[in-house]
Design a protein around this motif. Sequence first.
Motif, mmCIF file in Angstrom:
data_model
loop_
_atom_site.group_PDB
_atom_site.id
_atom_site.type_symbol
_atom_site.label_atom_id
_atom_site.label_comp_id
_atom_site.label_asym_id
_atom_site.label_seq_id
_atom_site.Cartn_x
_atom_site.Cartn_y
_atom_site.Cartn_z
ATOM 1 N N ALA A 147 -33.849 71.823 -8.268
ATOM 2 C CA ALA A 147 -35.067 71.046 -8.445
ATOM 3 C C ALA A 147 -36.142 71.868 -9.155
ATOM 4 N N TYR A 148 -36.256 73.139 -8.779
ATOM 5 C CA TYR A 148 -37.232 74.012 -9.443
ATOM 6 C C TYR A 148 -36.919 74.141 -10.932
ATOM 7 N N THR A 149 -35.642 74.288 -11.256
ATOM 8 C CA THR A 149 -35.261 74.404 -12.664
ATOM 9 C C THR A 149 -35.656 73.156 -13.430
ATOM 10 N N ALA A 150 -35.362 71.982 -12.866
ATOM 11 C CA ALA A 150 -35.731 70.730 -13.529
ATOM 12 C C ALA A 150 -37.245 70.620 -13.694
ATOM 13 N N LEU A 151 -37.982 71.007 -12.667
ATOM 14 C CA LEU A 151 -39.444 70.927 -12.706
ATOM 15 C C LEU A 151 -40.020 71.834 -13.788
ATOM 16 N N LEU A 152 -39.629 73.089 -13.775
ATOM 17 C CA LEU A 152 -40.202 74.062 -14.707
ATOM 18 C C LEU A 152 -39.700 73.855 -16.136
ATOM 19 N N GLU A 153 -38.477 73.353 -16.276
ATOM 20 C CA GLU A 153 -37.989 73.058 -17.625
ATOM 21 C C GLU A 153 -38.753 71.883 -18.222
ATOM 22 N N HIS A 154 -39.060 70.888 -17.414
ATOM 23 C CA HIS A 154 -39.880 69.762 -17.872
ATOM 24 C C HIS A 154 -41.249 70.262 -18.347
ATOM 25 N N VAL A 155 -41.839 71.158 -17.571
ATOM 26 C CA VAL A 155 -43.143 71.722 -17.930
ATOM 27 C C VAL A 155 -43.055 72.468 -19.256
ATOM 28 N N ARG A 156 -42.023 73.282 -19.407
ATOM 29 C CA ARG A 156 -41.871 74.084 -20.631
ATOM 30 C C ARG A 156 -41.651 73.207 -21.852
ATOM 31 N N GLU A 157 -40.768 72.209 -21.707
ATOM 32 C CA GLU A 157 -40.429 71.356 -22.848
ATOM 33 C C GLU A 157 -41.644 70.588 -23.364
ATOM 34 N N ARG A 158 -42.587 70.308 -22.511
ATOM 35 C CA ARG A 158 -43.752 69.530 -22.926
ATOM 36 C C ARG A 158 -44.949 70.402 -23.263
ATOM 37 N N GLY A 159 -44.727 71.688 -23.359
ATOM 38 C CA GLY A 159 -45.762 72.595 -23.823
ATOM 39 C C GLY A 159 -46.815 72.948 -22.804
ATOM 40 N N HIS A 160 -46.604 72.610 -21.551
ATOM 41 C CA HIS A 160 -47.552 72.985 -20.511
ATOM 42 C C HIS A 160 -47.298 74.442 -20.083
ATOM 43 N N VAL A 161 -48.312 75.034 -19.494
ATOM 44 C CA VAL A 161 -48.193 76.420 -19.022
ATOM 45 C C VAL A 161 -48.388 76.430 -17.503
ATOM 46 N N PRO A 162 -47.374 76.860 -16.763
ATOM 47 C CA PRO A 162 -47.540 76.910 -15.300
ATOM 48 C C PRO A 162 -48.536 77.989 -14.902
ATOM 49 N N LEU A 163 -49.420 77.620 -14.014
ATOM 50 C CA LEU A 163 -50.443 78.540 -13.533
ATOM 51 C C LEU A 163 -50.099 79.078 -12.149
ATOM 52 N N GLY A 164 -49.481 78.212 -11.334
ATOM 53 C CA GLY A 164 -49.234 78.578 -9.955
ATOM 54 C C GLY A 164 -50.469 78.293 -9.113
ATOM 55 N N PRO A 165 -50.342 78.221 -7.808
ATOM 56 C CA PRO A 165 -49.120 78.508 -7.066
ATOM 57 C C PRO A 165 -48.099 77.372 -7.144
ATOM 58 N N VAL A 166 -46.990 77.586 -6.453
ATOM 59 C CA VAL A 166 -45.956 76.575 -6.278
ATOM 60 C C VAL A 166 -45.996 76.126 -4.819
ATOM 61 N N THR A 167 -45.842 74.821 -4.593
ATOM 62 C CA THR A 167 -45.863 74.330 -3.216
ATOM 63 C C THR A 167 -44.616 73.513 -2.911
ATOM 64 N N GLU A 168 -44.245 73.540 -1.643
ATOM 65 C CA GLU A 168 -43.202 72.666 -1.119
ATOM 66 C C GLU A 168 -43.821 71.866 0.023
ATOM 67 N N THR A 169 -43.745 70.554 -0.062
ATOM 68 C CA THR A 169 -44.241 69.682 1.005
ATOM 69 C C THR A 169 -43.026 69.059 1.691
ATOM 70 N N TYR A 170 -42.910 69.275 2.993
ATOM 71 C CA TYR A 170 -41.717 68.863 3.729
ATOM 72 C C TYR A 170 -41.922 67.462 4.293
ATOM 73 N N LEU A 171 -41.635 66.464 3.444
ATOM 74 C CA LEU A 171 -41.872 65.070 3.800
ATOM 75 C C LEU A 171 -40.933 64.612 4.913
ATOM 76 N N ALA A 172 -39.718 65.110 4.904
ATOM 77 C CA ALA A 172 -38.769 64.877 6.002
ATOM 78 C C ALA A 172 -38.114 66.216 6.281
ATOM 79 N N GLY A 173 -38.507 66.832 7.390
ATOM 80 C CA GLY A 173 -38.072 68.188 7.688
ATOM 81 C C GLY A 173 -36.872 68.252 8.614
#
Length: 257
Positions: A212-238
């Motif tokens: 999932a992280y790879t898909a997320l960050l690759e989407h960001v890269r392909e569209r020319g965005h620059v990740p700033l951070g931080p990264v979060t995980e929200t546990y909707l169903a834990g």
Amino acid sequence: MDGLMPIGAFARLARLTVKAVRHYDAEGLLAPAHVDPHSAYRYYRADQVRTATTIAVLRGMDVPLPVVREVLAAPDTDAVSSVLAREREKLREELARREEVLRNLDGLLRRPERVQYDVAITERDAQGVTGVSGVVRAASIDDDTGALWREACALTTSRTPLVAVFPLDLADEFETLVGLPGPASEGAHAVLPAGPWATTLHVGPYPELPMAYTALLEHVRERGHVPLGPVTETYLAGPDAVEAEDLVTRLAVALTP
């Protein structure tokens, strides 16, 4: 030489090859009782046969060399039992990890759509997170984060999903905060910046999160965005509510405005 036998006879008695006996010597497990200074021939005592067969049995079960050395150096049977019991527990834990991997692979085979992720980029207001923090090791990120998650759960009765805050770039060890989201007030332990965030949803076990992280960050890269951070995980169903295959985690990364 009284009481000594050449390596060939010793190997035969121990039901080993001469090569194996030499290898055990090279590993510092079974030194010859005598080495002829002129011919370099190795000689062994009959009472070394038990040591040789013990080594062979343990190595045949893939017991690591350091553990074999501990067994051979143990002063009594109780000490031997203690060493082997400790090794057995390590193997049991490793088997449990392997079985979890197999279950995860089976889940992917049954539901290949898990590896497809939709990514959205939205504007967010600043948000605070209040909870517990600790050092997480990259090599044990799931276990260490899980420990923080359980600690944070114990401190709240809120039904609001917990959020974990990670740095954008991982080191061998790094600080992680797990807690409740809320207003960006001075009392918050961390403040998530306002601005654009890229998010995606992962359904399934935590060891699959890197996809999932790879898909997320690759989407960001392909569209020319620059990740700033931080990264979060929200546990909707834990893990307190569902089985591993049904865990729901929202991943998000802050982008430069």
